[in-house]
Design an enzyme around this catalytic site. Structure first.
Site, PDB file in Angstrom:
ATOM      1  N   ARG A  76       0.806  -1.235   0.000  1.00 19.45           N
ATOM      2  CA  ARG A  76       0.000   0.000   0.000  1.00 19.45           C
ATOM      3  C   ARG A  76       0.838   1.284   0.000  1.00 19.45           C
ATOM      4  NH1 ARG A  76      -3.079  -2.971   3.698  1.00 19.45           N
ATOM      5  NH2 ARG A  76      -4.933  -3.875   2.751  1.00 19.45           N
ATOM      6  N   LYS A  89       2.429  11.323 -11.086  1.00 19.36           N
ATOM      7  CA  LYS A  89       1.531  10.458 -11.857  1.00 19.36           C
ATOM      8  C   LYS A  89       2.269   9.180 -12.190  1.00 19.36           C
ATOM      9  CE  LYS A  89      -1.697  13.189 -14.616  1.00 19.36           C
ATOM     10  NZ  LYS A  89      -2.077  13.421 -16.025  1.00 19.36           N
ATOM     11  N   GLU A 131       7.919  17.253 -25.291  1.00 18.98           N
ATOM     12  CA  GLU A 131       7.359  17.677 -24.005  1.00 18.98           C
ATOM     13  C   GLU A 131       7.985  18.998 -23.542  1.00 18.98           C
ATOM     14  OE1 GLU A 131       4.792  16.489 -22.485  1.00 18.98           O
ATOM     15  OE2 GLU A 131       4.584  14.375 -23.045  1.00 18.98           O
ATOM     16  N   LYS A 186       6.076  22.585 -15.057  1.00 24.86           N
ATOM     17  CA  LYS A 186       5.272  21.440 -14.646  1.00 24.86           C
ATOM     18  C   LYS A 186       5.010  21.457 -13.139  1.00 24.86           C
ATOM     19  CE  LYS A 186       4.194  16.773 -14.820  1.00 24.86           C
ATOM     20  NZ  LYS A 186       4.201  15.562 -15.616  1.00 24.86           N
ATOM     21  N   GLU A 239      -5.272  16.692 -10.725  1.00 28.71           N
ATOM     22  CA  GLU A 239      -5.793  16.961 -12.061  1.00 28.71           C
ATOM     23  C   GLU A 239      -7.297  17.171 -12.091  1.00 28.71           C
ATOM     24  OE1 GLU A 239      -3.840  14.816 -15.135  1.00 28.71           O
ATOM     25  OE2 GLU A 239      -5.358  15.317 -16.615  1.00 28.71           O
ATOM     26  N   ARG A 251      -4.153  21.252 -14.151  1.00 29.71           N
ATOM     27  CA  ARG A 251      -3.212  20.195 -14.546  1.00 29.71           C
ATOM     28  C   ARG A 251      -3.583  19.576 -15.891  1.00 29.71           C
ATOM     29  NH1 ARG A 251      -0.103  15.664 -10.853  1.00 29.71           N
ATOM     30  NH2 ARG A 251       1.084  14.796 -12.577  1.00 29.71           N
ATOM     31  N   ASN A 272      -1.884  18.241 -20.705  1.00 28.13           N
ATOM     32  CA  ASN A 272      -2.232  17.232 -21.700  1.00 28.13           C
ATOM     33  C   ASN A 272      -2.295  17.784 -23.122  1.00 28.13           C
ATOM     34  OD1 ASN A 272      -2.654  14.636 -20.302  1.00 28.13           O
ATOM     35  ND2 ASN A 272      -4.099  15.847 -19.103  1.00 28.13           N
ATOM     36  N   HIS A 300      -1.941  15.506 -26.064  1.00 25.81           N
ATOM     37  CA  HIS A 300      -1.955  14.122 -25.576  1.00 25.81           C
ATOM     38  C   HIS A 300      -3.212  13.352 -25.961  1.00 25.81           C
ATOM     39  CE1 HIS A 300       1.591  15.378 -23.476  1.00 25.81           C
ATOM     40  NE2 HIS A 300       1.748  14.194 -22.918  1.00 25.81           N
ATOM     41  N   HIS A 321      -1.961  10.091 -27.358  1.00 28.36           N
ATOM     42  CA  HIS A 321      -2.200   8.806 -26.706  1.00 28.36           C
ATOM     43  C   HIS A 321      -2.919   7.826 -27.629  1.00 28.36           C
ATOM     44  CE1 HIS A 321      -1.841  10.243 -22.239  1.00 28.36           C
ATOM     45  NE2 HIS A 321      -0.677   9.982 -22.784  1.00 28.36           N
ATOM     46  N   HIS A 379       6.471   8.129 -27.396  1.00 26.92           N
ATOM     47  CA  HIS A 379       5.441   8.968 -26.773  1.00 26.92           C
ATOM     48  C   HIS A 379       5.499  10.404 -27.296  1.00 26.92           C
ATOM     49  CE1 HIS A 379       2.838  10.723 -23.749  1.00 26.92           C
ATOM     50  NE2 HIS A 379       3.812  11.518 -23.353  1.00 26.92           N
TER      51      HIS A 379
END
Lengths: 364, 364
Positions: free
Chosen positions: B120, B141, B183, B224, B234, B238, B242, B245, B249, B262
């Site tokens: 955990r 993330k 990026e 960032k 997010e 935030r 993206n 993206h 993606h 990517h």
């Protein structure tokens, strides 16, 4: 019977636990906000009995999808976790939607971990259908098992609500009563002497009234919630909730999570913890005898069970316990009723205790 | 060159990003506290070059275990996630120990998600070895991919430190430079016009000095980190990170995360976002032409790539984007340089735009 409402405070938000008869027919009523879509995760056993009721409790504007895993602890593993994600994606579940965990501790832990990780976290609620789930549904601990250890893969993710329908307990088999009541009496042991007496005085489990079990669940949840509020991430007092769980988890893992229920394994672990406590705190007035009698009265598998396991194998599992620190095994004991404490053991000394405990149980 | 230090504040604690030459030899020095045991996760490519350096950077009192996954995006999936857990358990990793993510974005996301879920949650640090990782290593993330979508299974888990050795960038191939610089320029586009000019003025990537790339990484991370501090989970700003993206993606997923990096996929996505932005904000002075020239100058795969994909299949992936809400597709556009905004599209209208964009690219 009225609906009991218990508030739980956490660092990541507050939520309510509702306890009452027939709540499965009113799930939407008790949600803290409106959701566009819900995804209900349940198991094959519960689906037959209650899934339709919960689906029907939502108004027609809400899109409801369901996914059913096989009943039993074996569903709490990686493959089913992945399947839940697949079906959630395929049903178009979005970040702002809700996952509903309908079932016992297995479904709650699995669905909660799916909610914790689906798109990095969506809301979820617990709709427990077992006594055991009074423990697992509160506190935000969610996880799946690894072949080498129970709950090894998981996170902390608080539910938006816990909606507890006591009617669903009517159909629980004896082994599930034993499993759940072990956690009930654990809560009493670590925090509430009066509740402990109430547990010791209970009639056979099938004669307990709906009011009495609702009262015990409420007390157990209150104890758990108070501890969780103080220590959400288990850096301190939350560890005390693991009374009986070090040996209990090892027994479960060794049994392959199938031949013994969680609570029945924990009951053996509590018995062992009381055995150790009496040696560590010889002056304390511990309820060892009364607890052993309680186990016998309610037909817990104790002496017979322990013979089935290889102690070396159990020790290997114990050494992987999440509470350990710097290779030292740490076990929750009681210095008196309501006074849990964490005591370190070396592998050797604990093994000696385990052998002595088994002999004592064998001869009792 | 001195070591740059950037503080990052989050709800769950603060940490520092260190940027400098040769830092992989001093990892232990930059840890915020002492750890008993560390478990380094890396990939086969990086292991050959830098794993020994990082292992040797720890003093002899620290127990160091390592686990190497195959290089490439395909390691960011459930099976490898499970394997990492298995090896962590077998190496005796405890809750108070540390996981080290040594590598690019794939290793960072995978190892970070292992750290988020092992017992955990245990501490972890990022030791990025790519330019792309300047983005993924900051912000907490972490995730693995699902066959039906990138980063679908994950959580938020902040590192204890990011230790960036710019020397490791010397060996990056051209395709990795393109992936990372996409990026970098994205950060400039959403927040810093001056930095954008600096990007447009860059020589060919293999001629960029160590000082210049350190400066750009620092600026990118600063942008960032500022956004993440404001909106860790997010819910708001935030999302602007993206930019590019949504389509990016989808292209990655359709390519099976293998035939395009990517950042190269995101570069196509940014180009599309600028195309849409120019139509939404015709008065704005957007850098569409300069951006397209920049892509061409640095040999990004653009027009050729888009022809390879079935637009219906891309749209299916776009519809599963995590930013969507109430079945509405939401795309980050720029109303001007440094001014991102979220714009809703219906499936039909976006498909029409995608067709028009492909035609425009084909004819450019």
């Amino acid at each position: 019977m009225r609906v009991e409402q218990l508030p739980v405070q956490t660092n990541t938000g507050n939520y309510n636990v509702y306890i009452g008869k027939g709540l499965r027919h009113q799930v939407e009523t008790y949600l803290p906000k409106q959701y566009n879509q819900v995804f209900i995760i349940t198991d094959s056993h519960i689906a037959n009995m209650y899934l339709n009721d919960v689906v029907d409790s939502f108004s027609s504007e809400v899109k409801v999808s369901t996914y059913t895993v096989p009943a039993g602890e074996n569903s709490k593993q990686m493959d089913w976790f992945h399947e839940c994600h697949t079906y959630a994606i395929e049903s178009g579940l979005e970040r702002s939607d809700l996952i509903v965990a309908l079932g016992g501790g297995v479904v709650g832990d699995l669905a909660g971990f799916v909610a914790a990780t689906y798109m990095r976290g969506v809301d979820y609620i617990q709709v427990p259908t077992t006594i055991l789930a009074h423990d697992s549904s509160v506190g935000g601990k969610v996880a799946i098992n690894h072949p080498q250890g129970k709950n090894m893969i998981g996170s902390f993710h608080q539910p938006q609500a816990v909606i507890y329908d006591t009617e669903t307990l009517d159909t629980l088999p004896g082994t599930e009563w034993r499993s759940g009541m072990a956690e009930v009496i654990k809560h009493a042991l670590i925090a509430d002497e009066e509740m402990l007496e109430q547990c010791f005085d209970l009639p056979s489990f099938d004669a307990i009234s709906n009011e009495t079990i609702a009262d015990l669940l409420k007390k157990g949840i209150h104890i758990k919630a108070s501890i969780v509020q103080e220590d959400e991430k288990e850096k301190g007092v939350r560890r005390y909730l693991n009374l009986g769980h070090t040996l209990g988890h090892a027994i479960e893992a060794e049994s392959g999570y199938s031949s013994i229920t969680h609570g029945e394994a924990v009951a053996i672990g509590i018995d062992f913890a009381l055995f150790l406590s009496a040696k560590q705190f010889p002056e304390a007035n511990l309820p060892n005898e009364a607890f052993r009698k309680w186990l016998e009265k309610h037909n817990y598998p104790l002496s017979s069970k322990l013979e089935e396991y290889n102690l070396d194998a159990l020790m290997e599992k114990i050494k992987k316990d999440k509470k350990n620190n710097h290779q030292q095994i740490r076990i929750v004991l009681l210095s008196s009723i309501g006074e849990p404490t964490l005591v370190p053991y070396s592998e050797q000394s604990l093994m000696a205790e385990l052998i002595e405990f088994r002999n004592e149980v064998r001869n009792s």
